[in-house]
Design a protein around this motif. Structure first.
Motif, short mmCIF file in Angstrom:
data_model
loop_
_atom_site.label_atom_id
_atom_site.label_comp_id
_atom_site.label_asym_id
_atom_site.label_seq_id
_atom_site.Cartn_x
_atom_site.Cartn_y
_atom_site.Cartn_z
N THR A 68 -30.40 -59.65 -34.20
CA THR A 68 -29.27 -59.08 -33.44
C THR A 68 -28.17 -60.10 -33.20
O THR A 68 -27.10 -59.76 -32.68
CB THR A 68 -29.75 -58.56 -32.08
OG1 THR A 68 -30.36 -59.63 -31.35
CG2 THR A 68 -30.75 -57.42 -32.24
N ARG A 69 -28.48 -61.36 -33.53
CA ARG A 69 -27.56 -62.49 -33.30
C ARG A 69 -27.33 -62.74 -31.80
O ARG A 69 -26.32 -63.34 -31.42
CB ARG A 69 -26.20 -62.27 -33.98
CG ARG A 69 -26.26 -61.79 -35.43
CD ARG A 69 -27.02 -62.74 -36.35
NE ARG A 69 -26.82 -62.41 -37.75
CZ ARG A 69 -27.65 -61.66 -38.47
NH1 ARG A 69 -28.73 -61.13 -37.91
NH2 ARG A 69 -27.42 -61.43 -39.75
N MET A 184 -35.78 -50.47 -42.21
CA MET A 184 -34.45 -50.98 -41.90
C MET A 184 -34.32 -52.46 -42.29
O MET A 184 -33.29 -52.89 -42.81
CB MET A 184 -34.16 -50.80 -40.42
CG MET A 184 -33.96 -49.35 -39.99
SD MET A 184 -32.35 -48.70 -40.52
CE MET A 184 -31.25 -49.56 -39.40
N LEU A 185 -35.37 -53.23 -42.04
CA LEU A 185 -35.35 -54.65 -42.43
C LEU A 185 -35.25 -54.80 -43.94
O LEU A 185 -34.59 -55.72 -44.44
CB LEU A 185 -36.60 -55.35 -41.91
CG LEU A 185 -36.66 -55.61 -40.40
CD1 LEU A 185 -38.02 -56.16 -40.00
CD2 LEU A 185 -35.56 -56.57 -39.95
N ALA A 186 -35.94 -53.90 -44.66
CA ALA A 186 -35.84 -53.94 -46.12
C ALA A 186 -34.41 -53.70 -46.57
O ALA A 186 -33.89 -54.41 -47.45
CB ALA A 186 -36.78 -52.89 -46.72
N ALA A 187 -33.77 -52.70 -45.98
CA ALA A 187 -32.37 -52.42 -46.33
C ALA A 187 -31.44 -53.53 -45.87
O ALA A 187 -30.41 -53.80 -46.49
CB ALA A 187 -31.94 -51.09 -45.72
N LYS A 192 -25.92 -57.34 -43.88
CA LYS A 192 -26.03 -57.92 -42.54
C LYS A 192 -25.82 -56.89 -41.43
O LYS A 192 -26.40 -57.02 -40.34
CB LYS A 192 -25.04 -59.07 -42.38
CG LYS A 192 -25.44 -60.33 -43.13
CD LYS A 192 -24.57 -61.51 -42.73
CE LYS A 192 -25.07 -62.80 -43.38
NZ LYS A 192 -24.26 -63.98 -42.94
N THR A 193 -25.00 -55.89 -41.68
CA THR A 193 -24.77 -54.86 -40.67
C THR A 193 -26.05 -54.06 -40.42
O THR A 193 -26.43 -53.81 -39.27
CB THR A 193 -23.65 -53.90 -41.11
OG1 THR A 193 -22.45 -54.65 -41.34
CG2 THR A 193 -23.39 -52.85 -40.04
N VAL A 194 -26.74 -53.68 -41.50
CA VAL A 194 -28.01 -52.96 -41.37
C VAL A 194 -29.06 -53.86 -40.73
O VAL A 194 -29.88 -53.41 -39.91
CB VAL A 194 -28.49 -52.45 -42.74
CG1 VAL A 194 -29.86 -51.78 -42.62
CG2 VAL A 194 -27.48 -51.49 -43.34
N ASP A 195 -29.04 -55.14 -41.09
CA ASP A 195 -30.00 -56.09 -40.52
C ASP A 195 -29.82 -56.20 -39.01
O ASP A 195 -30.80 -56.26 -38.26
CB ASP A 195 -29.81 -57.46 -41.17
CG ASP A 195 -30.83 -58.48 -40.69
OD1 ASP A 195 -32.03 -58.29 -40.95
OD2 ASP A 195 -30.41 -59.45 -40.01
#
Length: 315
Positions: A68-69, A184-187, A192-195
């Motif tokens: 999420t930074r 979602m992590l795979a995508a 970076k937005t999906v991550d």
């Protein structure tokens, strides 16, 4: 008429047995034998569920600080966050969960053993790979392989999620969120937005796991005070299976099948924290074990053993 096999309503018969056993003193030999039988079927170790859930949730929370930074979006902050995460991943998220899985295996909880052991070694493997990646110059990660790894764990988690519909709604929600997180992590490996979005889903997943661990801990100490959301189909499923297997007294086989059914019922009650029902579960096992004692051949029957059959005969 001698030799005529009759049936009696199962629930009424069991209720008579329960009432009789309930009136017995706690120190009676028969009641002690029933409790001994039940305790031999259930492991005597403490519930490792809260330990495994806290290990999973806290380590997942920490990792989502990176996704999420929240701990910083510059390369240095991200690197430092990862350094902290993988230490906890090896031990609290990994080794502790693996131990919880082994203890669940000892207690006869197949689902808990499979889940905790699997996610424990997942964390240990992921952390170990990162340590090697940092320590060795020639240890790169291929992005497609990482995506495949997350997808495989997503499929595995989906399989476990399908099993939670026989457990409780909180656990069902946890595994649904966790499966979503893996996909979602795979995508997000290449986006970076999906991550970042996956990181927030991970936060919610970790929060649910933390709540479940807290609820299990409180319920173990204070009794069933925090509801986890019972699926109504569970009780119906158990009742239907019990009726199917033991309603027919004629030629009732008292071997491993009915003992396994009784153990499953008792274990389900134990896992659901129905502590107040444990005496009833013990009595239920006793009722099945002593079905129609004294009815066969006009004399008192022996205790049902592993290879005996019981028929109900009218004199």
């Amino acid at each position: 008429m001698a030799g005529k096999t009759t049936r009696r309503p199962l629930k009424k018969h069991v209720s008579i047995k329960l009432d009789r056993l309930a009136r017995m003193p706690d120190d009676s030999e028969e009641k002690r034998q029933v409790k001994k039988m039940v305790s031999s079927g259930l492991a005597q170790s403490a519930n490792p569920g809260p330990l495994g859930l806290f290990g999973f949730s806290l380590t997942t929370f920490l990792l989502q600080g990176f996704h999420t930074r929240l701990t910083g979006d510059d390369p240095v902050s991200e690197h430092h966050t990862k350094n902290l995460v993988w230490g906890f991943g090896l031990f609290h998220g990994g080794f502790v969960q693996l131990l919880a899985g082994m203890w669940e295996m000892k207690r006869g909880n197949l689902f808990g053993a499979t889940a905790f052991s699997s996610y424990g070694v997942f964390w240990m493997g992921l952390a170990f790979d990162y340590v090697l990646h940092e320590a060795l110059d020639d240890y790169p990660f291929d992005k497609e392989a990482v995506q495949m790894m997350f997808c495989l764990w997503g499929l595995f988690t989906t399989a476990l999620w399908l099993c939670t519909f026989r457990l409780n709604k909180t656990l069902c929600l946890l595994f649904f969120l966790l499966a979503t997180l893996f996909f979602m992590l795979a995508a997000g490996v290449k986006d970076k937005t999906v991550d970042k979005a996956a990181g927030w889903i991970g936060m919610v997943t970790a929060a649910v796991a933390f709540w479940l661990g807290f609820a299990e801990l409180v319920n173990e100490i204070y009794g069933n005070v925090i509801p986890l959301g019972k699926f109504e189909t569970l009780a119906k499923h158990i009742e239907e299976n019990v009726e199917h297997h033991i309603d027919d007294y004629g030629g009732f086989h008292a071997g491993g099948r009915h003992f396994r059914m009784a153990a499953n019922i008792i274990h389900a009650q134990h896992q659901k924290h129905f502590h107040e029902d444990m005496d009833a579960a013990a009595s239920y096992l006793d009722a099945m074990n002593q079905m129609e004692q004294g009815k066969g051949g006009g004399e008192k029957g022996n205790k049902v053993g592993p290879d005996t059959s019981v028929t109900v005969e009218e004199a």
